[in-house]
Design a protein around this motif. Structure first.
Motif, PDB file in Angstrom:
ATOM      1  N   TYR A  46      -1.203  -4.615 101.039  1.00 35.48           N
ATOM      2  CA  TYR A  46      -0.834  -3.631 102.050  1.00 35.48           C
ATOM      3  C   TYR A  46       0.674  -3.456 102.158  1.00 35.48           C
ATOM      4  CZ  TYR A  46      -5.503  -2.480 103.289  1.00 35.48           C
ATOM      5  OH  TYR A  46      -6.773  -1.978 103.223  1.00 35.48           O
ATOM      6  N   GLY A  47       1.404  -4.034 101.214  1.00 31.29           N
ATOM      7  CA  GLY A  47       2.830  -3.742 101.128  1.00 31.29           C
ATOM      8  C   GLY A  47       3.736  -4.719 101.848  1.00 31.29           C
ATOM      9  N   MET A  48       3.201  -5.861 102.288  1.00 27.23           N
ATOM     10  CA  MET A  48       4.090  -6.840 102.927  1.00 27.23           C
ATOM     11  C   MET A  48       4.983  -7.495 101.882  1.00 27.23           C
ATOM     12  SD  MET A  48       2.055  -8.876 105.853  1.00 27.23           S
ATOM     13  CE  MET A  48       0.830  -8.105 106.894  1.00 27.23           C
ATOM     14  N   SER A  49       6.210  -7.813 102.294  1.00 30.27           N
ATOM     15  CA  SER A  49       7.127  -8.531 101.409  1.00 30.27           C
ATOM     16  C   SER A  49       6.710  -9.998 101.354  1.00 30.27           C
ATOM     17  CB  SER A  49       8.550  -8.423 101.934  1.00 30.27           C
ATOM     18  OG  SER A  49       8.636  -9.082 103.171  1.00 30.27           O
ATOM     19  N   ARG A  94       3.946 -13.851 108.519  1.00 33.15           N
ATOM     20  CA  ARG A  94       2.953 -13.186 109.357  1.00 33.15           C
ATOM     21  C   ARG A  94       1.522 -13.621 109.067  1.00 33.15           C
ATOM     22  NH1 ARG A  94       4.755  -9.767 112.877  1.00 33.15           N
ATOM     23  NH2 ARG A  94       2.590  -9.262 113.280  1.00 33.15           N
ATOM     24  N   VAL A  95       1.274 -14.172 107.893  1.00 38.70           N
ATOM     25  CA  VAL A  95      -0.092 -14.597 107.586  1.00 38.70           C
ATOM     26  C   VAL A  95      -0.158 -16.102 107.336  1.00 38.70           C
ATOM     27  CG1 VAL A  95      -2.112 -14.240 106.127  1.00 38.70           C
ATOM     28  CG2 VAL A  95      -0.582 -12.321 106.627  1.00 38.70           C
ATOM     29  N   GLU A 110      -3.426 -12.224  99.517  1.00 38.60           N
ATOM     30  CA  GLU A 110      -3.471 -11.112  98.570  1.00 38.60           C
ATOM     31  C   GLU A 110      -3.606  -9.787  99.321  1.00 38.60           C
ATOM     32  OE1 GLU A 110      -6.806 -10.792  95.619  1.00 38.60           O
ATOM     33  OE2 GLU A 110      -5.102 -11.195  94.306  1.00 38.60           O
ATOM     34  N   ALA A 111      -4.446  -9.779 100.350  1.00 34.53           N
ATOM     35  CA  ALA A 111      -4.605  -8.561 101.139  1.00 34.53           C
ATOM     36  C   ALA A 111      -3.271  -8.165 101.759  1.00 34.53           C
ATOM     37  CB  ALA A 111      -5.662  -8.767 102.227  1.00 34.53           C
ATOM     38  N   ALA A 112      -2.531  -9.143 102.245  1.00 31.84           N
ATOM     39  CA  ALA A 112      -1.230  -8.843 102.857  1.00 31.84           C
ATOM     40  C   ALA A 112      -0.294  -8.208 101.835  1.00 31.84           C
ATOM     41  CB  ALA A 112      -0.615 -10.116 103.433  1.00 31.84           C
ATOM     42  N   ARG A 113      -0.317  -8.739 100.616  1.00 30.28           N
ATOM     43  CA  ARG A 113       0.525  -8.142  99.568  1.00 30.28           C
ATOM     44  C   ARG A 113       0.040  -6.742  99.232  1.00 30.28           C
ATOM     45  NH1 ARG A 113       0.517 -10.710  94.525  1.00 30.28           N
ATOM     46  NH2 ARG A 113      -1.067 -12.204  95.186  1.00 30.28           N
ATOM     47  N   GLN A 141       7.245 -11.567 104.617  1.00 29.82           N
ATOM     48  CA  GLN A 141       6.271 -11.149 105.639  1.00 29.82           C
ATOM     49  C   GLN A 141       4.920 -11.824 105.417  1.00 29.82           C
ATOM     50  OE1 GLN A 141       6.703  -6.889 105.056  1.00 29.82           O
ATOM     51  NE2 GLN A 141       7.642  -6.645 107.055  1.00 29.82           N
ATOM     52  N   TRP A 156      -7.603 -10.670 108.095  1.00 33.83           N
ATOM     53  CA  TRP A 156      -6.771 -11.791 108.527  1.00 33.83           C
ATOM     54  C   TRP A 156      -7.452 -12.494 109.697  1.00 33.83           C
ATOM     55  CZ3 TRP A 156      -3.706  -7.064 107.737  1.00 33.83           C
ATOM     56  CH2 TRP A 156      -3.205  -7.012 106.432  1.00 33.83           C
ATOM     57  N   ARG A 177       1.239 -18.269 110.275  1.00 35.74           N
ATOM     58  CA  ARG A 177       0.408 -18.094 111.469  1.00 35.74           C
ATOM     59  C   ARG A 177      -0.923 -18.830 111.329  1.00 35.74           C
ATOM     60  NH1 ARG A 177       2.763 -13.646 114.357  1.00 35.74           N
ATOM     61  NH2 ARG A 177       4.905 -13.987 113.743  1.00 35.74           N
ATOM     62  N   ARG A 193       6.363  -2.070  97.278  1.00 34.95           N
ATOM     63  CA  ARG A 193       5.922  -2.182  98.676  1.00 34.95           C
ATOM     64  C   ARG A 193       5.641  -0.802  99.259  1.00 34.95           C
ATOM     65  NH1 ARG A 193       9.901  -6.178  99.617  1.00 34.95           N
ATOM     66  NH2 ARG A 193      10.926  -4.916 101.194  1.00 34.95           N
TER      67      ARG A 193
END
Lengths: 265, 270
Positions: free
Chosen positions: B161-164, B171-172, B156-159, B167, A112, B175, A96
């Motif tokens: 960017y370092g989201m757990s 968050r994605v 995949e984009a969320a991952r 998250q 998003w 939502r 991460r």
């Protein structure tokens, strides 16, 4: 951008990849790839579809976990555990932290959809890097202005053209202050007339001396933007060198064939 | 004419009627609490169903497929009773001495000290949890499908960017899933509202029970409730109530849909 001739200090490898292998089922996509990207270097990965260039890029931030081989960012090896095909991330906190410094731009933008453009750009700095909101917002707005869509901050991605969305995605990558920017065919999903505006932004970033690894099918662009070009063929590096060497003095017959085909597209 | 008005005014405001009006709060509470719990259980169930770990996935799948098939009336009778007795059983193991058990003549609870007397508030909470559990199984299915509709690339984009994992989920995926889930959830909500008419099964003096009593011929002549079988009139009032709730719910869901669909529904371009 070519490194200045006066640079005496050997620059550090920001991305170092050693002997990368990756298979999907019976299909071996990467067959042992090594390369490094040094500070400020722009590297283009070219090759026909199926040559493994996107997979290689996705191995850098471990969206694909390689079956064998090592990826190191700033000299820090990404920890992996287990054996293929069950090889997986070894340390969630490490990956991460490393990912939060790699700005990835996808072919299909992947903004998003439920967030405005500004919120998209602010999300990772706020949530992952846990930076202060006022600072992040100021920087996010500056980045959006830089890529030429400052006035779209409060729109949603679905309200933007493809070219605008991709520029927003680039602003999102910039706002994390990335050590490396990774571009996965950033213009392949765009109409030709929208391609130009995205390429222009990427060119500006390259000229700023950012470290970038770029997967592209646009040879003209690879030539103008890269310090080094790597041609992949069937999961192996077939040829690599400066754009002058690769495009001007092509050695490999396969690369010649590939470039001919690309010119006639 | 004015006598008529005076009569109806005093008839409709006598104590028993006021109790009836007050009992609407039970129905509304059970619906709202049951609805919220159903969404909570639905989120948990859907997350389990999406889990990487087989045992968790099995629990989620078991919940959504088995509980959906259980009749709500049966579950309404079963769950509060089972919960009450389970609490009493645990409690009894702590407080009951052998002498106390020997002195206890009734079959249950094991001793008098372990007797848990439930009143309307407790029954109401148990009823809400029952509603939540039964309809949470439906919500699980709806939410699970909605979560899978969220475009993979955005996760995949969320991952990237370092989201757990948490998250990315919170968050994605969660939502964004509302826009796909709300049509299905509005159906679940209507089912919950209908099921609130079962509250009287749990000794709760709810709107249905009171309508039944007040409409019955000559219920409590001493307080002036003298009339023929008027139950149909009282039931009609309930019909109107439920129709109003339906209409309001529809408006509410439309508003939620607009909120959830911001940026995600086509709303005019460029």
């Amino acid at each position: 951008m070519a490194q200045t001739a006066g640079a005496i200090v050997e620059k550090l490898p920001v991305v170092a990849i050693r002997d990368l292998h990756k298979s999907f089922g019976a299909l071996e996509v990467l067959k042992g790839i090594s390369f490094t990207a040094r500070e400020g270097e722009v590297i283009s990965l070219i090759g026909s579809s199926g040559s493994g260039k996107s997979t290689l890029l996705r191995c850098i931030n471990m969206l694909e976990v390689p079956d064998k081989g090592v990826v190191a960012i700033d000299g820090e090896e990404i920890k992996l555990r287990g054996e293929a095909p069950r090889r997986h991330i070894g340390d969630e906190n490490q990956i991460r932290r490393i990912r939060s410094e790699l700005g990835m731009v996808f072919q299909s933008f992947n903004l998003w959809a439920h967030l405005t453009i500004l919120e998209n750009v602010m999300e990772a700095p706020l949530i992952v890097q846990k930076r202060a909101r006022p600072e992040v917002e100021a920087e996010a707005r500056a980045m959006l202005t830089k890529v030429g869509i400052g006035e779209k901050a409060d729109s949603y991605p679905s309200q933007l053209s493809g070219g605008q969305q991709q520029r927003a995605a680039i602003a999102r990558a910039l706002c994390i202050n990335p050590r490396v920017m990774l571009f996965d065919e950033p213009t392949s999903a765009l109409d030709p007339e929208l391609e130009v505006e995205v390429l222009r932004v990427i060119k500006i970033l390259a000229d700023e001396g950012r470290t970038m690894v770029l997967v592209t099918h646009d040879m003209e662009f690879a030539r103008s933007v890269s310090d080094r070009v790597i041609f992949l063929h069937q999961g192996l590096i077939e040829e690599e060198g400066t754009p002058e060497e690769v495009f001007g003095a092509t050695k490999s017959a396969r690369l010649k064939q590939f470039l001919n085909a690309a010119n006639h597209e | 004419m004015s006598e008529d008005i005076a009569f109806w005014l005093s008839y409709l405001t006598n104590g028993k009627h006021l109790t009836w009006y007050a009992s609407f709060q039970f129905t509304i509470f059970a619906a709202v609490a049951g609805g919220i719990l159903a969404v909570v259980f639905g989120l948990i169930g859907a997350t389990l169903k999406n889990s990487r770990y087989l045992p968790l996935r099995l629990i989620g799948t078991f919940y959504s497929s088995i509980v959906r098939g259980v009749p709500d009336v049966l579950f309404f009778l079963f769950f509060p009773l089972a919960f009450e007795q389970a609490v009493e059983w645990i409690w009894a193991s702590q407080v009951c001495t052998p002498e106390m058990i020997a002195a206890q003549s009734a079959a249950w609870p094991p001793c008098k000290a372990a007797n848990w007397i439930l009143t309307t508030p407790e029954y109401l909470i148990l009823a809400s949890v029952s509603l939540g559990l039964v309809y949470g199984a439906f919500a699980t299915n709806v939410i699970h499908g909605a979560m899978r509709s969220v475009p993979h690339g955005q996760l995949e984009a969320a991952r990237a960017y370092g989201m757990s994992t948490g998250q990315v989920l919170w968050r994605v995926q969660i939502r964004q899933m509302w826009v796909y889930a709300l049509p299905g959830l509005s159906n679940v909500w209507m089912l919950i509202i209908k099921a609130t008419s079962l509250l009287s099964l749990l000794q709760i003096a709810d709107i249905v029970l009171w309508a039944d009593r007040l409409g019955a011929p000559n219920f409590l002549p001493a307080v002036g409730l003298v009339h023929d079988d008027w139950r149909w009139r009282y039931y009609l009032v309930l019909f109107v109530f439920y129709i109003l709730v339906t209409l309001i719910s529809e408006k509410g869901f439309n508003a939620l849909m607009r909120r959830a669909g911001r940026g995600m529904l086509n709303e005019g371009h460029h």
